[in-house]
Design a protein around this motif. Sequence first.
Motif, PDB file in Angstrom:
ATOM      1  N   SER A 323      30.999  14.607  60.600  1.00  0.00           N
ATOM      2  CA  SER A 323      30.679  13.267  61.114  1.00  0.00           C
ATOM      3  C   SER A 323      29.447  12.663  60.441  1.00  0.00           C
ATOM      4  O   SER A 323      29.405  11.453  60.190  1.00  0.00           O
ATOM      5  N   SER A 324      28.440  13.488  60.154  1.00  0.00           N
ATOM      6  CA  SER A 324      27.235  12.952  59.508  1.00  0.00           C
ATOM      7  C   SER A 324      27.536  12.475  58.094  1.00  0.00           C
ATOM      8  O   SER A 324      26.965  11.483  57.621  1.00  0.00           O
ATOM      9  N   GLU A 327      29.288   9.082  58.388  1.00  0.00           N
ATOM     10  CA  GLU A 327      28.349   8.014  58.718  1.00  0.00           C
ATOM     11  C   GLU A 327      27.578   7.554  57.481  1.00  0.00           C
ATOM     12  O   GLU A 327      27.423   6.344  57.228  1.00  0.00           O
ATOM     13  N   ASN A 328      27.095   8.512  56.700  1.00  0.00           N
ATOM     14  CA  ASN A 328      26.365   8.163  55.474  1.00  0.00           C
ATOM     15  C   ASN A 328      27.278   7.526  54.431  1.00  0.00           C
ATOM     16  O   ASN A 328      26.869   6.622  53.694  1.00  0.00           O
ATOM     17  N   ARG A 330      29.886   5.638  55.016  1.00  0.00           N
ATOM     18  CA  ARG A 330      30.129   4.244  55.409  1.00  0.00           C
ATOM     19  C   ARG A 330      28.965   3.340  54.991  1.00  0.00           C
ATOM     20  O   ARG A 330      29.178   2.217  54.524  1.00  0.00           O
ATOM     21  N   GLN A 331      27.745   3.833  55.171  1.00  0.00           N
ATOM     22  CA  GLN A 331      26.575   3.034  54.817  1.00  0.00           C
ATOM     23  C   GLN A 331      26.510   2.786  53.314  1.00  0.00           C
ATOM     24  O   GLN A 331      26.272   1.658  52.858  1.00  0.00           O
TER      25      GLN A 331
END
Length: 358
Positions: A323-324, A327-328, A330-331
């Motif tokens: 998940s981490s 998230e990164n 996507r950014q």
Amino acid sequence: MKTDTIFYTLFQTFPSIFFELINRSPAEAATYEFTSREVKQLAFRLDGLFLPTNNDSQQPFYLLEVQFQPDDDLYYRLFAELFLYLRQYKPPHPWQVVVIYPSRSIEREQPLHFAEQLALTRVRRIYLDEFGELAESSVGIGVVKLVMEAEDTAPQLAQRLVQQAREQLTDEVIIRDLIKLIETIIVYKLPHKSREEIEAMFSLSDLKQTRVYQEALEEGKQEGKQEGEQEAKLKAIPRMIEFGLGLDAIAQLLDLQPSVVEAAAQSFYTQNVAAFIQLLHNQKALFSAEKLAELRELIAPLPDDIAELSKALTSWCKQPDNSSILENLRQLRQNLAENQNIEAQVNKQSLINFLQST
């Protein structure tokens, strides 16, 4: 009903179901390619062929036949196709034959000529009506059984399978594809029902009510106040792709031309892979040795196709323990989309190079 088409689609989309049918690990599907192959003499075509994608000489290839109507010539044709294929291609793998019947009453054994061949462990005959409890617990086997289900009970079985898929599976892409396949089977089985009736039967129309679709569309609407409706729809496409919607479905949902969606999708795929490469380069701490090994194994058999690479990476990032990374990713992808700044060449080899150097 076009059972050949249904089964080809089923095994093409979910090859793991075939291995479940023959009591092998569904994970074996990862080392096979499902295809058809023409045998030139007499214009035979092997409609179902699972070929290993590696050079393991102990791993068999599977010749698959689906037979839903009595056919006195089946085994004459099937074994002729097999041995012509062996002569023409000389594959470096042992052969296995799998024949799927709805029931034993359909089979025509022709024991005078084929008793010995049918007794071989290399030949497996599967009768779908004899699966019993396994068809109740396994979504994959249940979908196969749906093909032969009676018309009056097929809708109930389909609804149960859709519910099972949602309860047992976590990958939204797999769930979507499975529901689409179930719907296709019902369309063939119940041709008198309208598309709207079938969608209502499965609540497939609630696709537009999913959280991700609504969020993406709402974001598009908000941005559309400044940028216009077309631009808003284009900005919604990446979220829908990441959710797992196919490009045809996105075009229909957003009322866009398929060519417009295809162009936006290609841009997204490129940005996604480029962002992942950048993540490997700039945030190495996110990737353990085990994760890097997983990624190398995932990427190795894939074609040098930006869409396939992007889909595989997205699916991997959606795993709970990644998940981490997601998230990164996507950014970084958003930054690339805003700046339109993709410096390095984006392809399979560049991804492999970064995986090996990380």
